[in-house]
Enzyme design. Structure first.
Site, PDB file in Angstrom:
ATOM      1  N   HIS A   1     116.233  85.639 -46.846  1.00 22.61           N
ATOM      2  CA  HIS A   1     116.412  86.355 -48.557  1.00 22.61           C
ATOM      3  C   HIS A   1     115.784  86.781 -48.472  1.00 22.61           C
ATOM      4  CE1 HIS A   1     117.743  85.468 -52.510  1.00 22.61           C
ATOM      5  NE2 HIS A   1     118.709  84.831 -52.138  1.00 22.61           N
TER       6      HIS A   1
ATOM      7  N   ASP B   1     125.063  90.179 -57.868  1.00 19.39           N
ATOM      8  CA  ASP B   1     124.886  89.115 -57.387  1.00 19.39           C
ATOM      9  C   ASP B   1     126.049  88.951 -57.119  1.00 19.39           C
ATOM     10  OD1 ASP B   1     124.347  87.050 -56.450  1.00 19.39           O
ATOM     11  OD2 ASP B   1     124.094  85.767 -58.353  1.00 19.39           O
TER      12      ASP B   1
ATOM     13  N   GLU C   1     121.035  90.444 -48.141  1.00 22.31           N
ATOM     14  CA  GLU C   1     121.471  88.997 -47.917  1.00 22.31           C
ATOM     15  C   GLU C   1     122.359  89.407 -46.290  1.00 22.31           C
ATOM     16  OE1 GLU C   1     121.423  85.623 -50.444  1.00 22.31           O
ATOM     17  OE2 GLU C   1     120.868  87.063 -51.635  1.00 22.31           O
TER      18      GLU C   1
ATOM     19  N   ARG D   1     127.012  79.104 -51.114  1.00 21.29           N
ATOM     20  CA  ARG D   1     126.850  77.805 -51.309  1.00 21.29           C
ATOM     21  C   ARG D   1     128.240  77.945 -50.573  1.00 21.29           C
ATOM     22  NH1 ARG D   1     125.129  81.620 -56.238  1.00 21.29           N
ATOM     23  NH2 ARG D   1     124.687  80.290 -57.146  1.00 21.29           N
TER      24      ARG D   1
END
Length: 337
Positions: free
Chosen positions: A178, A247, A302, A81
């Site tokens: 990913h 996450d 990732e 992000r």
């Protein structure tokens, strides 16, 4: 047997053929890659003289196009992000179109994950090279960025992925794969497998998963330094926080050690990168797979420079300068027990 590379059709995307490339080494391990999104399709190794899949994958192109999980895809220009979909470069502010709440995720809706790359290879080599160009007019970033993603399978079962960027003007460049792993095959739960992460601190994020600029020391539920069983950590996480999934972004400590290790009964995957971040995400990319909360069939790993680095001091340098090409390399080696 010599190593070989082949290519077969895998469907059509935006009126262009999508190809599935297979690299096979001398002892029958196979690396499979799609031209669509430069996707890591599979990694098969030999376990008890039978092929064992280590990478979560779909068997049709439509599933890859429609999944919200970015399964196996190369994402970017900038993975992760960008807070507020805004950054400043060379004194100029850029305000991009948000695609994840108020944020920009994985470079936006025209990122690498939406491209069908052009591929080339030597049929008797060990590398497939995939290339595409991101246009400033399409994604709003400064500069037209040409990205070359090269997948290599070595003789000792190491997958090497290199990301090479060349830009017309200064821009941002922080792509990654990913990829989702399950060393026992995607029909199995990943919960019994072990995970080690070479990190003593994590990136703190707000309620929209945007970095705040602060690092913090992991509590026991987030501490993977001693290679715990994933289920043990998920139990700790539920007890400590009420959460049932990971996450999270870890700050890597040492470049001379594996960034991470994923292990099961038949072997382990050693994970290395020349960048400073490792994001883990527990998931079920096929939403019909698990009804029991906290049961997972895949673990995304990732490898990238820390997310939103352009907006936070000390997070790393994601600026790609015109006339100064940049290459990053991520490596994944399977070692049998």
């Amino acid at each position: 047997m010599r190593r070989t590379i082949s290519a077969v059709p895998f469907g059509v995307y935006q009126d262009e053929p999508v190809l599935l490339y297979t690299i096979e080494n001398s002892h029958h391990s196979k690396l499979k890659v799609l031209s669509y999104a430069a996707t890591w399709y599979d990694f098969e190794v030999q376990v008890n003289q039978r092929p064992q899949s280590l990478v979560y994958h779909f068997d049709n192109l439509a599933a890859y196009i429609n999944t919200p999980y970015q399964v196996g895809k190369t994402v970017g220009r900038v993975a992760g992000r960008i807070g507020g979909a805004t950054f400043t470069l060379n004194g100029q502010a850029y305000h991009l179109k948000a695609n994840n709440g108020h944020q920009l995720l994985h470079g936006g809706d025209h990122g690498l994950q939406t491209h069908n790359f052009k591929g080339c290879f030597d049929p008797h080599g060990d590398t497939v090279t995939l290339t595409t160009t991101l246009l400033s007019a399409d994604d709003g970033f400064p500069g037209d960025l040409t990205v070359t993603v090269s997948y290599t399978l070595t003789a000792d079962d190491e997958v090497q992925i290199s990301y090479h960027g060349v830009t017309t003007v200064d821009t941002l460049f922080n792509p990654t794969c990913h990829v989702y792993f399950n060393l026992d095959g995607q029909a199995a739960l990943i919960n019994p497998q072990q995970l080690r992460i070479n990190s003593t601190k994590l990136v703190h994020t707000d309620h929209e998963k945007v970095p705040t600029g602060v690092f913090y020391v992991p509590t026991p539920a987030y501490d993977f330094r001693n290679q715990p069983v994933l289920q043990t950590q998920l139990d700790r996480l539920l007890q400590a926080t009420g959460k049932t999934e990971y996450d999270d972004c870890y700050v890597l400590d040492h470049q001379d050690e594996p960034a991470g290790v994923l292990a099961t009964d038949h072997g382990q995957l050693l994970i290395n990168t020349d960048r400073n971040g490792l994001v883990v995400f527990t998931a079920n990319p096929d939403r019909t797979q698990s009804d029991h909360l906290g049961d997972y069939h895949a673990l995304a790993v990732e490898l990238q420079t820390l997310p939103d680095a352009i907006n936070h001091h000390g997070f790393g340098d994601t600026i790609l300068h015109a006339g100064r090409p940049q290459t990053y390399v991520n490596r994944y080696r399977y070692v049998a027990k």
